[in-house]
Scaffold this active site. Structure first.
Site, short mmCIF file in Angstrom:
data_model
loop_
_atom_site.label_atom_id
_atom_site.label_comp_id
_atom_site.label_asym_id
_atom_site.label_seq_id
_atom_site.Cartn_x
_atom_site.Cartn_y
_atom_site.Cartn_z
N ARG A 56 44.67 42.71 42.00
CA ARG A 56 45.51 42.33 43.13
C ARG A 56 45.29 40.90 43.61
O ARG A 56 46.25 40.14 43.80
CB ARG A 56 45.26 43.26 44.33
CG ARG A 56 46.01 44.56 44.28
CD ARG A 56 45.17 45.66 44.89
NE ARG A 56 44.05 45.88 44.03
CZ ARG A 56 44.09 46.71 42.97
NH1 ARG A 56 45.15 47.42 42.75
NH2 ARG A 56 43.05 46.84 42.17
N THR A 57 44.04 40.55 43.85
CA THR A 57 43.80 39.27 44.51
C THR A 57 44.22 38.11 43.61
O THR A 57 44.95 37.21 44.04
CB THR A 57 42.30 39.15 44.88
OG1 THR A 57 41.92 40.33 45.58
CG2 THR A 57 42.06 37.94 45.76
N LYS A 86 27.37 28.88 29.89
CA LYS A 86 26.41 27.92 29.32
C LYS A 86 25.38 27.48 30.36
O LYS A 86 24.54 26.64 30.08
CB LYS A 86 27.16 26.69 28.81
CG LYS A 86 28.23 26.98 27.79
CD LYS A 86 29.03 25.70 27.48
CE LYS A 86 30.35 26.04 26.81
NZ LYS A 86 31.27 24.89 26.82
N ARG A 107 36.48 33.84 43.36
CA ARG A 107 35.79 35.13 43.53
C ARG A 107 34.45 35.01 42.83
O ARG A 107 34.39 34.73 41.63
CB ARG A 107 36.60 36.29 42.95
CG ARG A 107 35.79 37.59 42.95
CD ARG A 107 36.64 38.80 42.68
NE ARG A 107 37.48 39.11 43.84
CZ ARG A 107 38.22 40.22 43.93
NH1 ARG A 107 38.22 41.11 42.94
NH2 ARG A 107 38.95 40.45 45.00
N HIS A 135 35.61 39.32 52.20
CA HIS A 135 36.89 39.23 51.46
C HIS A 135 37.95 38.89 52.51
O HIS A 135 38.79 39.72 52.88
CB HIS A 135 37.18 40.56 50.79
CG HIS A 135 38.24 40.52 49.73
ND1 HIS A 135 39.09 39.44 49.54
CD2 HIS A 135 38.60 41.44 48.79
CE1 HIS A 135 39.92 39.70 48.55
NE2 HIS A 135 39.63 40.90 48.07
N1 CP Z 1 41.62 44.58 46.92
C1 CP Z 1 41.15 43.79 45.91
O1 CP Z 1 40.39 42.85 46.12
O2 CP Z 1 41.57 44.17 44.69
P1 CP Z 1 41.22 43.41 43.33
O3 CP Z 1 39.73 43.58 43.11
O4 CP Z 1 42.04 44.06 42.28
O5 CP Z 1 41.53 41.95 43.50
#
Ligand code: CP
Length: 310
Positions: A56-57, A86, A107, A135
């Site tokens: 999703r993100t 590396k 991320r 998040h």
């Molecule tokens: N909700 C969420 O962060 O989903 P993903 O891990 O698929 O990005």
């Protein structure tokens, strides 16, 4: 939008967000369409630098950028397929990628990863999840979803359920909800993974009412929203006993009768076994609408980060 996030316009933590900024972001997200005729980010590039898996993100950020006219460069498994494999650290990777892109969504697998990138970056860094830390963009879309479903977030009673110790989405949402007036939070977590003391202290300092229970069924009868989360298996390492002990919550079809008619069920997704698939057809199941809202909120966020608002 009014903000106290600084320059460049990083999004690192919900604790940087103000209510006027949040209301303006939601208003913008509500006004955006999936097929905007105006392309304010034409010629701009988003880099998605993902050291952990995502559906999703990453894809909603990339879709958001493309729909606004911009371009995308991406490393979807940076630990394996970028030069992190590396031994390159995130600071050096950021210094390189900022030469190619105008905004970077990161991320990272450890708390503070996005902040480390931001410390050396001259372009906006967006925290797309930092280990068990935060998040923030998930919390923003969760707030937007609550506002859309109920008309306002103020005054809602919201249960957050599951692995609250490791769940960065629940942690960020709980702290963001401190910006709502008169909310009441119920933390429903197994004894092995309670909501963090840092989040509780943050809420206490802002006089946000919260309570804690292990009884999901009992709590359902008077909530407006129940926010289910998965057990964050990747945070338990080899401690399989703790992982098994954390897997105690599933929203089952028989629980629907206990849930008020006005209530909504949310989940940041992915789900594993926290919500039975039979629930999906119930109009109170808002989690797929929630996920779709993510792209609209991220479109508004990218416009803001790149100072491309109307
Ligand atoms: N909700 C969420 O962060 O989903 P993903 O891990 O698929 O990005």
């Amino acid at each position: 939008m009014a903000d106290r996030i600084g320059s460049p316009r990083h999004i690192l933590s919900v604790t940087d967000v103000s209510r006027p900024w949040l209301d303006a972001l939601c208003a913008r997200a509500a006004a955006i369409t999936r097929h905007p005729t105006r392309k304010p980010l034409t010629g701009r590039i988003l880099a998605t630098l993902f050291y952990e898996p995502s559906t999703r993100t990453r894809l909603s950020f990339e879709a958001a950028m493309l729909r606004l006219g911009g371009g995308v460069i991406s490393t979807e498994n940076a630990r394996e397929f970028s030069s992190a494999a590396k031994g390159e650290n995130i600071e050096d990777t950021t210094r390189i990628v900022e030469g190619y892109a105008d905004v970077i969504a990161v991320r990272y697998h450890e708390r503070g990863g996005a902040a480390r990138a931001a410390a050396v970056a001259s372009v906006p860094i967006i925290n797309a999840g930092d280990g068990p830390g935060e998040h923030p963009t998930q919390a923003l879309l969760d707030w937007f979803t609550l506002a859309r479903e109920f008309g306002t977030v103020d005054g809602l009673r919201i249960a957050l359920v599951g692995d609250l110790a490791n769940g960065r989405a629940a942690r960020s949402l709980a702290m963001l909800l401190a910006l709502a007036h008169g909310v009441s939070l119920v933390f429903i977590a197994p004894p092995v993974t309670p909501m963090g003391t840092d989040v509780k202290a943050y809420l206490d300092a802002r006089q946000v009412h919260w309570e804690e229970t292990t009884d999901l069924r009992g709590a359902l009868t008077d909530v407006d929203a129940v926010y289910m989360t998965r057990v964050q298996k990747e945070r338990f390492g080899t401690d399989l006993d703790a992982y098994q002990a954390a897997r105690i919550y599933t929203f089952t079809p028989d629980m629907l009768s206990a849930l008020p008619a006005r209530a909504r069920i949310l989940h940041p997704l992915p789900r594993v076994d926290e919500i039975a698939p039979e629930i999906d057809a119930d109009p109170r199941a808002a989690y797929f609408r929630q996920a779709h809202n993510g792209m609209l909120v991220r479109m508004a966020l990218l416009e803001w980060a790149l100072d491309a608002h109307e």
